[in-house]
Design a protein around this motif. Structure first.
Motif, mmCIF file in Angstrom:
data_model
loop_
_atom_site.group_PDB
_atom_site.id
_atom_site.type_symbol
_atom_site.label_atom_id
_atom_site.label_comp_id
_atom_site.label_asym_id
_atom_site.label_seq_id
_atom_site.Cartn_x
_atom_site.Cartn_y
_atom_site.Cartn_z
ATOM 1 N N ASN A 166 0.857 -1.185 0.000
ATOM 2 C CA ASN A 166 0.000 0.000 0.000
ATOM 3 C C ASN A 166 0.893 1.235 0.000
ATOM 4 O OD1 ASN A 166 -2.318 1.600 0.075
ATOM 5 N ND2 ASN A 166 -3.326 0.221 1.518
ATOM 6 N N ARG A 168 0.633 5.536 1.284
ATOM 7 C CA ARG A 168 -0.067 6.742 1.726
ATOM 8 C C ARG A 168 0.992 7.741 2.117
ATOM 9 N NH1 ARG A 168 -5.119 8.460 3.789
ATOM 10 N NH2 ARG A 168 -6.039 6.385 3.566
ATOM 11 N N ALA A 189 -10.520 -4.726 2.754
ATOM 12 C CA ALA A 189 -10.098 -3.563 3.547
ATOM 13 C C ALA A 189 -8.869 -2.910 2.921
ATOM 14 C CB ALA A 189 -9.800 -3.991 4.983
ATOM 15 N N ARG A 190 -7.917 -3.718 2.489
ATOM 16 C CA ARG A 190 -6.725 -3.142 1.844
ATOM 17 C C ARG A 190 -7.076 -2.529 0.499
ATOM 18 N NH1 ARG A 190 -1.852 -5.249 -1.008
ATOM 19 N NH2 ARG A 190 -2.488 -7.399 -0.624
ATOM 20 N N GLU A 193 -8.313 0.820 1.124
ATOM 21 C CA GLU A 193 -7.210 1.704 1.505
ATOM 22 C C GLU A 193 -6.395 2.137 0.290
ATOM 23 O OE1 GLU A 193 -4.449 3.933 3.714
ATOM 24 O OE2 GLU A 193 -6.522 3.307 4.069
ATOM 25 N N ASN A 196 -8.483 4.883 -1.290
ATOM 26 C CA ASN A 196 -8.587 6.120 -0.516
ATOM 27 C C ASN A 196 -7.244 6.716 -0.119
ATOM 28 O OD1 ASN A 196 -11.444 5.912 -0.507
ATOM 29 N ND2 ASN A 196 -11.366 4.505 1.235
ATOM 30 N N GLY A 197 -6.182 5.900 -0.113
ATOM 31 C CA GLY A 197 -4.884 6.395 0.317
ATOM 32 C C GLY A 197 -3.857 6.515 -0.792
ATOM 33 N N GLU A 223 -13.421 -2.177 -5.834
ATOM 34 C CA GLU A 223 -12.941 -0.804 -5.997
ATOM 35 C C GLU A 223 -12.501 -0.503 -7.428
ATOM 36 O OE1 GLU A 223 -13.710 -1.376 -2.100
ATOM 37 O OE2 GLU A 223 -12.400 -2.693 -3.287
#
Length: 287
Positions: A166, A168, A189-190, A193, A196-197, A223
């Motif tokens: 990931n 961010r 969940a990842r 993220e 969104n991140g 997503e």
């Protein structure tokens, strides 16, 4: 979904811009990517990188058409990870302050691509090019440089790539997301993220490029689904550089996807004749 086709005009421009005899080629990323890098081929041999037709299509879309949001659903072993690794390296070597992030299915996958593709190509660049940069960070998850050739009194900006599961943080000029289809199917969940991140890090850059290359899992409710639908539903006259586009590359473009045993049943034969042939998909008996 149809495979993107390059036009005759684009192919002519490709030929001109990648001509090995071009005197100013080093100023053009398209020329550099077609002429100066090395890689490991499928047999593990160190060879000069020569773009395949599929890789050429991606390069045309980025460096000739100017697309900045690309989704590549694909079969395996078509060289997309290699191509995106070289685009990453080219940016951090030739653009001062170029930041990139590589997100993958697992940390081990991300680090392997950094080591076997990006670092491999860097270590085999012309020594004269390597001599213009100092390595600031080099580990399993990060590679960064600073330019040695700067104006007196100037502080060179660091360029580099970070690899992981990931991202961010600050602004990046290139975001590569590999196997997001798998992530959205098995780690929701990842996946959220990443949306969104990670995506905002590239969206903050004026000309930030985001490329998603993935085998497809998770359906359109994940997503990635809305991005695919945007590509399919946006009218051609409303599309811009930051409109999401899909470049689909199926298994049939790779000659290694074939076998000399087995048979074609009647259901498959009708599918090939009625669905594939009219769409320009012509398969050999072995395929």
């Amino acid at each position: 979904m149809e495979q993107e086709v390059t036009t005759a005009e684009e192919l002519a421009l490709w030929t001109d811009r990648t001509n090995p005899e071009r005197a100013d080629g080093m100023d053009d990323p398209l020329w550099r990517l077609a002429n100066i890098y090395r890689c490991l081929n499928p047999d593990g041999m160190d060879v000069a990188f020569v773009p395949t037709p599929e890789q050429r299509t991606v390069l045309v879309c980025i460096f000739i058409r100017g697309w900045l949001r690309i989704i590549i659903p694909k079969a395996r072993q078509l060289g997309m990870s290699l191509l995106l690794s070289l685009i990453t390296l080219d940016g951090i070597v030739f653009a001062d302050g170029f930041k990139s992030a590589w997100i993958d299915k697992t940390a081990a996958d991300a680090e392997l691509k950094l080591k076997e593709k990006i670092k491999f190509a860097w270590e085999r660049l012309d020594p004269a090019i390597r001599a213009t940069l100092s390595v600031e960070t080099s580990n399993n998850a990060e590679l960064s440089f600073k330019s040695i050739e700067v104006l007196p009194g100037a502080t060179p900006a660091e360029s580099g790539v970070k690899a992981g599961i990931n991202y961010r943080g600050g602004t990046v000029q290139l975001m590569v997301i590999s196997e997001w289809g798998w992530v959205q199917a098995f780690d929701r969940a990842r996946s959220a993220e990443i949306k969104n991140g990670a995506l905002p890090a590239a969206e903050r850059a004026e000309d930030g490029l985001i490329v998603i290359e993935t085998t497809w899992e998770g359906g359109l409710d994940g997503e990635v689904g809305p991005l695919v639908l945007e590509s399919m539903e946006t009218p051609p006259d409303r599309r811009g550089p930051k409109t999401w586009r899909v470049l689909f590359f199926g298994w049939q473009t790779n000659p290694s996807y074939a076998q000399t045993h087995g048979y074609i049943d009647e259901v498959s034969r009708l599918y090939f004749e009625r669905d594939c042939e009219p769409r320009g998909i012509h398969l050999t008996e072995a395929q």
